[in-house]
Motif scaffolding. Structure first.
Motif, PDB file in Angstrom:
ATOM      1  N   THR A  79     -83.484  -0.878  34.858  1.00  0.00           N
ATOM      2  CA  THR A  79     -82.206  -0.814  34.423  1.00  0.00           C
ATOM      3  C   THR A  79     -81.357  -0.195  35.868  1.00  0.00           C
ATOM      4  OG1 THR A  79     -82.810  -0.335  32.069  1.00  0.00           O
ATOM      5  CG2 THR A  79     -80.523   0.481  32.793  1.00  0.00           C
ATOM      6  N   MET A 118     -82.051  -7.707  34.757  1.00  0.00           N
ATOM      7  CA  MET A 118     -83.215  -6.632  35.461  1.00  0.00           C
ATOM      8  C   MET A 118     -82.938  -6.135  36.655  1.00  0.00           C
ATOM      9  SD  MET A 118     -86.674  -7.779  33.658  1.00  0.00           S
ATOM     10  CE  MET A 118     -86.952  -9.417  34.698  1.00  0.00           C
ATOM     11  N   SER A 178     -80.589  -8.145  28.777  1.00  0.00           N
ATOM     12  CA  SER A 178     -79.882  -7.566  29.904  1.00  0.00           C
ATOM     13  C   SER A 178     -80.358  -8.175  31.048  1.00  0.00           C
ATOM     14  CB  SER A 178     -80.095  -5.975  29.943  1.00  0.00           C
ATOM     15  OG  SER A 178     -81.378  -5.788  29.885  1.00  0.00           O
ATOM     16  N   GLU A 214     -86.608   0.934  31.283  1.00  0.00           N
ATOM     17  CA  GLU A 214     -85.826   1.826  32.015  1.00  0.00           C
ATOM     18  C   GLU A 214     -85.917   1.964  33.701  1.00  0.00           C
ATOM     19  OE1 GLU A 214     -87.931   2.672  29.439  1.00  0.00           O
ATOM     20  OE2 GLU A 214     -86.326   3.056  28.019  1.00  0.00           O
TER      21      GLU A 214
END
Length: 178
Positions: free
Chosen positions: A145, A95, A93, A142
């Motif tokens: 994100t 960042m 993903s 987390e």
């Protein structure tokens, strides 16, 4: 024990003759690896992250942000930024930190240029911190994100941001009932 494969000389692209299936051609068999580099001694080395059970945080611009506390982990200086290595696989993903894009999470389904390889533009990837390759700290991903702000689908709601139409319209359609 990491799974590696040959890239072109000064390249990030797999050597199509030696690694016809790209990173899926990777091996951790010393005989296979020696054979590849006997044929192409100056080839860059790609690391298959998924099969090597690795996650790499690829910070695009310089150092990882200090507030993440990553100084003690295995780090490689890249052409523009820093790779921080961890054991375990993660979802790939982008960042974000404080709403700003800071890089990418690279893991299963991806690969990186290994330390001591030459970037296509000339810089050599160098070992920056040899703190060991450890599991991802709890809560780190987390922190990286983005916080999702949902779009108000009413006629008075704000416009959907450019590049977010498909995602937001799919989310809105999922809430519709007949």
């Amino acid at each position: 024990g990491w799974f590696v494969f040959p890239l072109g000389v000064r390249s990030k692209t797999p050597d199509s003759a030696l690694a016809p299936h790209g990173f899926q051609s990777a091996s951790n068999d010393p005989r296979q690896i020696e054979s590849w580099w006997d044929i192409s001694p100056n080839a860059n080395v790609g690391i298959d992250l998924g099969r090597s059970n690795l996650t790499v945080l690829d910070f695009d611009k310089g150092e990882p942000p200090a507030e993440l506390g990553l100084q003690k982990y295995f780090q490689v200086k890249t052409a523009r930024g820093t790779h921080v290595y961890f054991t375990g696989t993660s979802k790939q993903s982008d960042m974000y930190l404080s709403g700003t894009h800071v890089g990418e999470v690279k893991s299963a389904g991806g690969y990186v240029l290994a330390p001591f390889c030459t970037h296509p533009e000339g810089p050599i990837y160098t070992l920056k911190a040899d703190g060991g390759v450890e599991p991802l700290p709890d809560g780190l991903l987390e922190k990286l994100t983005p916080v999702r702000e949902f779009v108000d689908a009413s006629p008075n709601g704000a416009k959907i941001p450019r590049g977010k139409h498909d995602t937001e319209l799919h989310r809105i359609a999922g809430k519709l009932r007949f």
